[in-house]
Motif scaffolding. Structure first.
Motif, PDB file in Angstrom:
ATOM      1  N   TRP A1143       0.831  -1.216   0.000  1.00 14.69           N
ATOM      2  CA  TRP A1143       0.000   0.000   0.000  1.00 14.69           C
ATOM      3  C   TRP A1143       0.863   1.262   0.000  1.00 14.69           C
ATOM      4  O   TRP A1143       0.505   2.260  -0.620  1.00 14.69           O
ATOM      5  N   ASP A1144       2.026   1.201   0.711  1.00 12.55           N
ATOM      6  CA  ASP A1144       2.906   2.376   0.749  1.00 12.55           C
ATOM      7  C   ASP A1144       3.364   2.719  -0.671  1.00 12.55           C
ATOM      8  O   ASP A1144       3.388   3.870  -1.087  1.00 12.55           O
ATOM      9  N   PHE A1145       3.725   1.654  -1.410  1.00  9.66           N
ATOM     10  CA  PHE A1145       4.163   1.855  -2.801  1.00  9.66           C
ATOM     11  C   PHE A1145       3.027   2.466  -3.628  1.00  9.66           C
ATOM     12  O   PHE A1145       3.226   3.423  -4.385  1.00  9.66           O
ATOM     13  N   LEU A1146       1.808   1.934  -3.459  1.00  6.73           N
ATOM     14  CA  LEU A1146       0.679   2.427  -4.254  1.00  6.73           C
ATOM     15  C   LEU A1146       0.371   3.890  -3.929  1.00  6.73           C
ATOM     16  O   LEU A1146       0.024   4.674  -4.817  1.00  6.73           O
ATOM     17  N   GLU A1147       0.522   4.267  -2.643  1.00  4.39           N
ATOM     18  CA  GLU A1147       0.249   5.666  -2.268  1.00  4.39           C
ATOM     19  C   GLU A1147       1.259   6.606  -2.923  1.00  4.39           C
ATOM     20  O   GLU A1147       0.918   7.683  -3.391  1.00  4.39           O
ATOM     21  N   ASN A1182      -8.737   5.273   0.931  1.00  6.07           N
ATOM     22  CA  ASN A1182      -8.024   5.894   2.046  1.00  6.07           C
ATOM     23  C   ASN A1182      -8.949   6.694   2.947  1.00  6.07           C
ATOM     24  O   ASN A1182      -8.680   6.880   4.125  1.00  6.07           O
ATOM     25  N   SER A1183     -10.050   7.209   2.368  1.00  8.73           N
ATOM     26  CA  SER A1183     -10.922   8.037   3.206  1.00  8.73           C
ATOM     27  C   SER A1183     -12.041   7.218   3.862  1.00  8.73           C
ATOM     28  O   SER A1183     -12.940   7.788   4.458  1.00  8.73           O
ATOM     29  N   THR A1184     -11.992   5.886   3.749  1.00 13.56           N
ATOM     30  CA  THR A1184     -13.066   5.091   4.371  1.00 13.56           C
ATOM     31  C   THR A1184     -12.940   5.138   5.893  1.00 13.56           C
ATOM     32  O   THR A1184     -11.821   5.168   6.418  1.00 13.56           O
ATOM     33  N   PRO A1185     -14.081   5.192   6.574  1.00  5.30           N
ATOM     34  CA  PRO A1185     -14.023   5.272   8.048  1.00  5.30           C
ATOM     35  C   PRO A1185     -13.539   3.963   8.679  1.00  5.30           C
ATOM     36  O   PRO A1185     -13.241   3.926   9.864  1.00  5.30           O
ATOM     37  N   LYS A1190      -3.352  -1.601   6.072  1.00 10.10           N
ATOM     38  CA  LYS A1190      -2.822  -1.436   4.715  1.00 10.10           C
ATOM     39  C   LYS A1190      -3.110  -2.660   3.836  1.00 10.10           C
ATOM     40  O   LYS A1190      -3.448  -2.522   2.656  1.00 10.10           O
ATOM     41  N   ASP A1191      -2.976  -3.863   4.402  1.00 10.62           N
ATOM     42  CA  ASP A1191      -3.262  -5.052   3.584  1.00 10.62           C
ATOM     43  C   ASP A1191      -4.751  -5.155   3.266  1.00 10.62           C
ATOM     44  O   ASP A1191      -5.142  -5.598   2.192  1.00 10.62           O
ATOM     45  N   GLY A1192      -5.556  -4.716   4.207  1.00  4.80           N
ATOM     46  CA  GLY A1192      -7.007  -4.710   3.967  1.00  4.80           C
ATOM     47  C   GLY A1192      -7.359  -3.768   2.824  1.00  4.80           C
ATOM     48  O   GLY A1192      -8.231  -4.049   1.999  1.00  4.80           O
ATOM     49  N   LYS A1193      -6.627  -2.610   2.792  1.00  6.16           N
ATOM     50  CA  LYS A1193      -6.903  -1.645   1.719  1.00  6.16           C
ATOM     51  C   LYS A1193      -6.469  -2.207   0.370  1.00  6.16           C
ATOM     52  O   LYS A1193      -7.141  -2.011  -0.645  1.00  6.16           O
ATOM     53  N   PHE A1194      -5.325  -2.903   0.372  1.00  4.07           N
ATOM     54  CA  PHE A1194      -4.865  -3.511  -0.886  1.00  4.07           C
ATOM     55  C   PHE A1194      -5.899  -4.526  -1.381  1.00  4.07           C
ATOM     56  O   PHE A1194      -6.255  -4.562  -2.559  1.00  4.07           O
ATOM     57  N   GLN A1195      -6.423  -5.339  -0.438  1.00  5.81           N
ATOM     58  CA  GLN A1195      -7.435  -6.339  -0.799  1.00  5.81           C
ATOM     59  C   GLN A1195      -8.651  -5.646  -1.406  1.00  5.81           C
ATOM     60  O   GLN A1195      -9.199  -6.089  -2.429  1.00  5.81           O
ATOM     61  N   MET A1196      -9.055  -4.536  -0.807  1.00  3.87           N
ATOM     62  CA  MET A1196     -10.241  -3.832  -1.297  1.00  3.87           C
ATOM     63  C   MET A1196     -10.004  -3.288  -2.703  1.00  3.87           C
ATOM     64  O   MET A1196     -10.870  -3.367  -3.581  1.00  3.87           O
ATOM     65  N   LEU A1197      -8.783  -2.753  -2.922  1.00  2.66           N
ATOM     66  CA  LEU A1197      -8.459  -2.184  -4.234  1.00  2.66           C
ATOM     67  C   LEU A1197      -8.514  -3.280  -5.312  1.00  2.66           C
ATOM     68  O   LEU A1197      -9.085  -3.082  -6.389  1.00  2.66           O
ATOM     69  N   VAL A1198      -7.930  -4.437  -5.010  1.00  2.78           N
ATOM     70  CA  VAL A1198      -7.924  -5.525  -5.995  1.00  2.78           C
ATOM     71  C   VAL A1198      -9.365  -5.951  -6.309  1.00  2.78           C
ATOM     72  O   VAL A1198      -9.735  -6.143  -7.475  1.00  2.78           O
ATOM     73  N   CYS A1199     -10.180  -6.081  -5.256  1.00  2.00           N
ATOM     74  CA  CYS A1199     -11.566  -6.529  -5.484  1.00  2.00           C
ATOM     75  C   CYS A1199     -12.340  -5.517  -6.330  1.00  2.00           C
ATOM     76  O   CYS A1199     -13.063  -5.897  -7.255  1.00  2.00           O
ATOM     77  N   LEU A1200     -12.185  -4.227  -6.014  1.00  2.00           N
ATOM     78  CA  LEU A1200     -12.907  -3.206  -6.788  1.00  2.00           C
ATOM     79  C   LEU A1200     -12.397  -3.165  -8.225  1.00  2.00           C
ATOM     80  O   LEU A1200     -13.159  -3.001  -9.181  1.00  2.00           O
ATOM     81  N   GLY A1201     -11.064  -3.307  -8.386  1.00  2.61           N
ATOM     82  CA  GLY A1201     -10.484  -3.313  -9.734  1.00  2.61           C
ATOM     83  C   GLY A1201     -11.003  -4.489 -10.551  1.00  2.61           C
ATOM     84  O   GLY A1201     -11.278  -4.356 -11.753  1.00  2.61           O
ATOM     85  N   SER A1256     -19.683  -7.155   2.592  1.00  6.87           N
ATOM     86  CA  SER A1256     -18.647  -7.035   3.621  1.00  6.87           C
ATOM     87  C   SER A1256     -17.328  -6.514   3.044  1.00  6.87           C
ATOM     88  O   SER A1256     -16.531  -5.903   3.740  1.00  6.87           O
ATOM     89  N   LEU A1257     -17.084  -6.753   1.744  1.00 10.38           N
ATOM     90  CA  LEU A1257     -15.795  -6.344   1.152  1.00 10.38           C
ATOM     91  C   LEU A1257     -15.754  -4.855   0.860  1.00 10.38           C
ATOM     92  O   LEU A1257     -14.688  -4.264   0.853  1.00 10.38           O
ATOM     93  N   VAL A1258     -16.913  -4.291   0.537  1.00  8.41           N
ATOM     94  CA  VAL A1258     -16.872  -2.900   0.054  1.00  8.41           C
ATOM     95  C   VAL A1258     -17.655  -1.964   0.962  1.00  8.41           C
ATOM     96  O   VAL A1258     -18.075  -0.900   0.545  1.00  8.41           O
ATOM     97  N   LYS A1259     -17.861  -2.383   2.213  1.00  6.10           N
ATOM     98  CA  LYS A1259     -18.591  -1.523   3.148  1.00  6.10           C
ATOM     99  C   LYS A1259     -17.866  -0.185   3.288  1.00  6.10           C
ATOM    100  O   LYS A1259     -16.640  -0.150   3.395  1.00  6.10           O
ATOM    101  N   GLY A1260     -18.624   0.879   3.292  1.00  3.58           N
ATOM    102  CA  GLY A1260     -18.019   2.185   3.546  1.00  3.58           C
ATOM    103  C   GLY A1260     -17.331   2.795   2.343  1.00  3.58           C
ATOM    104  O   GLY A1260     -16.621   3.779   2.455  1.00  3.58           O
ATOM    105  N   ILE A1261     -17.504   2.181   1.161  1.00  2.00           N
ATOM    106  CA  ILE A1261     -16.883   2.752  -0.044  1.00  2.00           C
ATOM    107  C   ILE A1261     -18.015   3.197  -0.951  1.00  2.00           C
ATOM    108  O   ILE A1261     -18.888   2.397  -1.274  1.00  2.00           O
ATOM    109  N   GLY A1262     -17.968   4.445  -1.378  1.00  8.00           N
ATOM    110  CA  GLY A1262     -19.108   4.924  -2.167  1.00  8.00           C
ATOM    111  C   GLY A1262     -18.858   4.891  -3.662  1.00  8.00           C
ATOM    112  O   GLY A1262     -19.153   5.848  -4.361  1.00  8.00           O
ATOM    113  N   ILE A1263     -18.221   3.830  -4.180  1.00  2.00           N
ATOM    114  CA  ILE A1263     -17.974   3.826  -5.634  1.00  2.00           C
ATOM    115  C   ILE A1263     -18.957   2.885  -6.292  1.00  2.00           C
ATOM    116  O   ILE A1263     -18.946   1.698  -5.988  1.00  2.00           O
TER     117      ILE A1263
END
Length: 1263
Positions: A1143-1147, A1182-1185, A1190-1201, A1256-1263
């Motif tokens: 996630w650090d690399f992606l940011e 990054n703005s999700t409550p 960081k690994d959870g965010k990476f997982q979310m990005l892959v799933c949304l992608g 459960s994977l995309v809770k709190g994401i408004g995309i």
């Protein structure tokens, strides 16, 4: 069906039979008819005998005296006095032989005066005895009966307080009453020309009763029918002479629907279109059918009509349209049957003790109502089908609903045809539309139809009202009524046949031709699949599936396909198959549509007119006329008889046919002989020497052990042998069913592992389990002593529960059964954390009894079977149930299946094989019930969570629903809650509120157990939750998989686990990310390929059969893990103790892209679009409550992608990005152009799939 007709007879009739009272043997009560002796003697039945039959025997159809005697007078003799009605009654019957061929009988029963003094005085004596008994009953003070021996008071006593009234009503006094007894004359024929036979018999009877004797002796007419009237050849009509008038019969050609000569009009009048269609559906699904009526002819008409409308399929099981009273034990048969039971008109349905009703369709013909089994699927396009039939009935002036008045006085209405009314302009109450007919004004079905019609846009004004042909065309030789019968029959039959031609118009594509020769094909017939059911069903419209998936499993469908496989060319084909195939070809030529594209568009029948014309043509122009009756060579004085009595005829003149008869000898016209041979060929007459017939017969008999009860001797040994056949048949059926279900299930799981092709669908699995439940019901109802409730299996379970609870009523305060108490401190070891549920048959019953949605016994039994299968306990539970030998003896007769020890053992052994596969047949079906779940969180042993101060929570998600956030007490770390069925569990979200001094927590895994099915899921974690440790995450999404009860059994009895790529090493999840094994680029590519492959296969399965997509994305070796390997390969780790996350690399990449966009670097549209998307997703995550780390965010990005088909664009962007050059070694996979390109290509394959993510994977994401 009427085509499988019996003999190589080319004569119209084989035998003429007379049955009645044998004065030699006197009055013998017919105990077998089950009549009770409290009935008055005139209402009892007595044994009838076959008094004479002519000729003695014919070689192709041996005379079966027992069967004919039983079916001519199924209830034996009946007596009347001059005060009773004595109208002659006509009925027909059928005798089915071992080989499935049929002979028809047509019987006219009438009453004759009893002239024998002995019989009259015997009747008088019986009356004296009866009256004395009744007198005692009336005049003894009523003693309180014990409830066990209450005798039913005869109906006539209830309203008869005084003896004088009793005697006047229904009594017989030899001095003033005339006694009459029933007698019958009967024709046994190879084909069912019901109309013609009825006329012949009525005219013969009229000859005896009319004041004027007939022109010739009776022998002349009987001889004529037996020897001088041939069967009409196919496609021809024939006229011959009765006693008083001509008799006509016509036979369809080989291109038309088979011969059928019973009035369908009567069936629709008695039952109504809706009921007929329901009954038809039951017959097609081979459900047990019991018809009930006081009229034998109605039983026969309904049975023959239903089996005939099935064209091109044929009923393969027990078929006894009239069940003689002495064969009532046949209702115990644990096989599909179609039987007709005679009611005496007094008992209502509730008094009928039927052995099994779990899967029974009961048709009360006289009261116009039908009881259906549970879960009967709808016939495809049912509403449109009903409308099409109704339009035909309306055109003939009939109501589509059952009409009680019509069945009594329908002769008046038969002449009415709406066309007459339309043409009658003075008739004010008709506005040109037949639907406004006075018969139908207040009819709900019509209202429903009219609504339907409005929707379908058919104009009723144009409804085809048939012109009355018989008025224009006086050439038609038969009566108008008969012509109308033929017209209505053929129209309705064509509409029914058209349904199957449309439904199966491309069936040939799916027939699996055997690769080996016929002999070996036959020896392995049980194992062979003859039809590609899965592919056929996948082509069908969704609403058809519940019906079709069950229909394809029937014996009649299998036999139909077998005969297709056995007949290579048109010459070989059975008549029905040839006619059906020619119609299918016609449809194909008309619809040049692609055969695989199915629509549920309803296509009406278009070829009724030509079929109708063919019949009218034959009736206008008679093709053949038989010889007229003539005087026979009889001695003077023979052939005279007393008027009013049907005599025994001269057997010497009737025993042999004419020697010089033209059409019997070789000099017969060549074309008749040739036609005859063709006809025999087409209709399988030479059974003995036709080998193919033997094959077809064997194929048919595979699923059935018994086609027909032997109507002859009924000694206990014969009954025992019959029951033995049933037992063997049930065992064979059980073996075939379990095998079929395992092959389907294994087949599917083999596909999940990448072998073979998928074949089973959810609908089909449900069908197979429902048919297993049906088989269990049949086994449990075989040989029952006393029937209780509709489900024999559930009733046995209740008896067992009751006796067990009595035995266990000893005081022992051990809390609720079925839960093992574990009072010691929980060990952190996962297997001890959740001991398996105690195996308890009674507990499983209680679970089912607590489900309020299941209302009936049959439903409860089915639910219990499903639950036991899902828990892999079916065989064990049933073994326990049957181990109570006392109870078995109490409930079952000696010959019952459940008391044959060897067969019972084998049966349980077959059921044991279900333990080899995982069924979710309970969880997936009862989706709305409440289920208790038990959750345990297991912290790591290495760093115990004893100092942990924060408050943990979990949220459990399954395929059907999710729970919402549940707080877990931190001291015990376990929780039990009840909620609506979640389905198979997929993910758990787990976290804590970061409260207190020590809010860092290392969790090994979470275990969740379903309290009803016992399924336990393990959700591995192996990561920290807490700020400033690991990736700083306060919550994680864990993906679960089902665990087996005992690890030792895991490889033996469980279906291979859902995911695990062959050849991939197991992933070690340890505390420090640095100690993970490093994979080389080849292994990483293989990992990505396997993960994508899993997703592609998932989408290629039928929708109902897809497993969990979330496992494929986030589970072990899923897509997220594979891309993690890609990004970690060659990743520079700057300092020894600081972990750098992907996630650090992606940011950093995101910061670079945003500044590049602002500095307006010259890049094409495409690049800018991709950058915008990437940055938008990064910002949103990054703005999700949620504190998902960081690994959870990476997982979310892959799933949304993956969901939005953007992954391959992002990989391309990142590979080109300068940040990659800084943070990766030169050997990194991301820096190798060819590897990156192949990765992009692999990821592009996901573009064609519509991936939906769990909430459960995309809770709190408004995309």
């Amino acid at each position: 069906m009427s085509t499988g007709f019996s003999s190589n007879s080319c004569r119209f009739a084989d035998y003429f039979v007379i049955c009645g009272l044998d004065t030699e043997s006197g009055l013998e009560p017919d105990e077998l008819s089950g009549e009770n002796f409290e009935q008055s003697p005139l209402r009892r039945t007595f044994k009838s005998k076959v008094l004479a039959h002519y000729p003695e025997n014919v070689e192709w159809n041996p005379f079966d005296q027992d069967a004919v005697g039983m079916l001519c007078m199924p209830k034996g003799l009946s007596f009347r006095t001059q005060t009773d009605t004595r109208e002659p009654q006509f009925h027909s019957f059928i005798i089915t032989r071992e080989d499935g061929s049929r002979t028809y009988g047509f019987t006219l029963t009438f009453f004759e005066e009893v002239t024998s003094k002995q019989i009259c005085s015997a009747m008088q004596t019986l009356y004296h005895m009866h009256n004395a008994e009744q007198y005692d009953i009336l005049h003894t003070p009523p003693t309180p009966h014990s409830p066990g021996d209450r005798r039913p008071t005869p109906p006539q006593l209830r309203a008869a307080p005084s003896l004088s009234r009793l005697q006047r009503f229904n009594s017989y006094d030899i001095s003033r009453d005339t006694l009459y007894v029933s007698k019958c004359i009967c024709l046994i024929t190879p084909m069912a020309f019901a109309h013609a036979c009825k006329r012949v018999l009525e005219q013969l009877h009229q000859a005896v009763t009319s004041p004027q004797p007939p022109p010739l002796p009776l022998e002349s007419y009987v001889y004529n029918v037996l020897y001088e009237v041939p069967l009409p050849p196919a496609g021809r009509s024939l006229k011959f002479s009765g006693v008083y008038g001509p008799v006509l019969c016509q036979r369809p050609s080989t291109a038309e629907l088979p011969l059928f000569d019973f009035p369908l009009q009567e069936v629709f009048e008695l039952l109504g279109v809706e009921n007929v269609l329901q009954l038809f559906t039951c017959a097609l699904l081979e459900i047990q059918i019991l018809l009930y009526s006081q009229h034998y002819q109605r039983l026969m008409t309904v049975a023959e009509s239903i089996t005939n409308l099935m064209f091109p399929f044929q009923w393969q099981h027990v078929y006894v349209p009239i069940l003689p009273a002495s064969l009532l034990h046949f209702l115990d048969a644990p096989v599909p049957y179609l039987m007709g039971l005679h009611s005496n008109g007094q008992d209502d349905r509730t008094k009928l003790e039927l052995p099994q009703e779990a899967n029974l369709c009961f048709v009360d013909i006289d009261n116009h109502f039908i009881e259906l089994p549970e879960d009967l699927p709808l016939f495809p396009n049912k509403l449109e089908f009903i409308q099409e039939i109704s339009e035909i009935l309306l055109a003939f002036g009939m109501s589509p609903e059952a009409n009680p008045q019509w069945s009594k006085g329908h002769s008046k209405i038969r002449g009415f045809r709406s066309a007459d009314m339309v043409s009658d302009k003075r008739n004010g109450n008709l506005a040109g539309s037949p639907l406004n007919s006075f018969l139908l004004r207040e009819n709900q079905t019509i209202a429903r139809l009219q609504a339907l019609v409005k929707r379908t846009g058919v104009s009723l004004e144009k409804l085809d009202v048939k012109e009355d042909t018989s008025t224009k065309d006086s050439k038609v030789q038969c009566e108008e009524e008969e012509l109308k019968m033929h017209q209505l029959n053929i129209r309705v039959r064509e509409v029914f046949a058209n349904r199957f031609t449309q439904m199966f118009s491309d069936y040939e594509v799916f027939v699996i031709q055997p690769s080996q020769d016929k002999e070996s094909w036959f020896s392995n017939r049980d194992q062979m699949q003859n039809f590609d059911k899965a592919s056929f069903l996948s082509d069908q419209p969704e609403p058809y599936l519940p019906f079709l998936s069950r229909f394809l499993e029937t014996q009649m469908f299998a036999s139909f396909i077998d005969s297709k496989i056995l007949c290579h060319d048109d010459e070989d084909k059975e008549h029905t198959l040839r006619v059906f195939d020619s119609r299918v070809d016609k449809i194909r030529m008309l619809n040049i549509r692609t055969p695989t594209l199915r629509t549920s568009m309803y296509q009406k029948c278009t070829n009724t007119d030509e079929s109708e014309k063919a019949i009218e043509m034959r009736l206008c122009k008679i093709d053949h006329t038989a010889l007229h009756p003539h005087l026979l060579d009889m001695k003077i004085g023979q052939g005279r008889y007393e008027p009013g009595f049907f005599p025994r005829l001269q057997s010497d003149v009737l025993s042999t046919g004419p020697t010089s008869n033209k059409w019997v000898k070789r000099s017969a016209p060549a074309q008749w002989r040739r036609r005859d041979r063709q006809k025999q060929h087409a209709e399988h007459l030479y059974l003995d020497n036709d080998q193919r017939e033997k094959y077809i017969q064997e194929a048919r008999n595979l699923g059935t052990t018994l086609r027909q009860p032997k109507l002859s001797n009924l000694s206990p040994s014969v009954i025992a042998q019959t029951n033995w056949k049933f037992v063997e048949g049930l065992l064979k059926e059980c073996r075939n069913k379990t095998k079929r279900m395992l092959v389907e299930k294994m087949g599917r799981e083999a596909v999940e592992l990448g072998h073979g092709e998928g074949s089973i669908t959810g609908v089909e699995e449900n069908t197979l389990i429902a048919s297993l439940c049906d088989l269990l019901e049949r086994i449990w109802s075989h040989g029952l002593q006393v029937k209780q409730g509709k489900s024999a299996l559930w009733s046995h379970l209740l008896h067992y529960q009751e006796s067990k609870e009595k035995r266990d009523a000893t005081p022992a305060g051990l809390g609720p059964p079925g839960i093992i108490h574990d009072t010691e401190r929980r060990k952190s070891d996962a297997s001890c954390a959740m001991p398996p549920l105690k195996v308890s048959l009674i507990q499983d019953m209680r679970h089912i009894q607590n489900i309020s949605e299941i209302k009936t016994d049959v439903g409860k039994a089915r639910a219990w079977v499903r639950l036991s299968m899902e828990k892999k306990l079916l065989s064990r539970h049933l073994k326990q149930l049957l181990s109570d030998h006392e109870l078995n003896k109490k409930l079952y007769k000696r010959y019952a299946f459940l008391r044959c020890d060897d067969e019972k053992e084998q049966f349980l052994y077959h059921l044991l094989s279900f333990n080899a596969v995982d069924y979710f047949c309970f969880t997936n079906v009862f989706t709305t019930i409440m289920i208790p779940y038990h959750v345990v969180i297991i912290p790591s042993k290495k760093l115990g969570g004893s100092m942990f101060t924060a408050n943990p929570w979990v949220c459990v998600s399954g395929e059907l629903a999710e729970t919402g956030v549940l707080q877990v007490p931190k001291n015990t770390l376990e929780i039990t809650f009840e909620c609506q069925n979640l389905g198979k569990l997929t993910t758990i979200q787990m976290g804590h509120d970061n409260a207190g001094l020590y809010a860092k927590w290392l969790v090994e895994c979470v275990m969740v157990r379903n309290g009803i099915t016992g399924h336990t899921y393990k959700f591995p974690c192996g990561r920290w939750l807490g700020k400033g440790v690991d990736d700083g995450s306060l919550e994680r999404i864990l993906v679960g998989e089902l665990v087996t009860n005992m690890e030792s059994e895991e490889r033996m009895c469980r279906t291979p686990p859902m995911q695990q790529s062959p050849g991939m090493m197991r992933r070690f999840v340890t505390i420090s990310p640095n100690s993970k094994p490093k994979l080389n680029t080849g292994q990483i590519q293989e990992g990505v390929g396997e993960a994508i492959n899993g997703i592609v296969k998932h989408f290629h399965k039928p929708e109902k059969e897809r497993g969990s997509l979330i496992l494929l994305l986030c589970g072990e070796y899923g897509l997220v893990w594979a891309l993690e390997q890609v990004f970690q390969h060659g990743f520079k780790s700057p300092r020894l103790f600081k972990n750098v996350f992907i996630w650090d690399f992606l940011e950093k990449a995101q910061v670079y892209f945003e500044s590049a966009e602002q500095s307006q670097m010259t890049q094409d549209e495409n690049w800018q679009m991709r950058v915008r998307h990437f940055c938008h997703f990064m910002r949103a995550i990054n703005s999700t409550p949620r504190n998902i780390g960081k690994d959870g965010k990476f997982q979310m990005l892959v799933c949304l992608g993956a969901r939005d088909h953007l992954l391959h664009h992002w990989i391309a962007l990142l590979a080109e990005c300068p940040i990659t050059a800084q943070m990766y070694e030169d050997t990194a996979l991301l820096k190798d152009h060819s590897l990156v390109n192949s990765l992009i290509r692999v990821l592009q394959t996901l573009q064609e799939f519509n991936i939906t993510l769990e909430a459960s994977l995309v809770k709190g994401i408004g995309i």
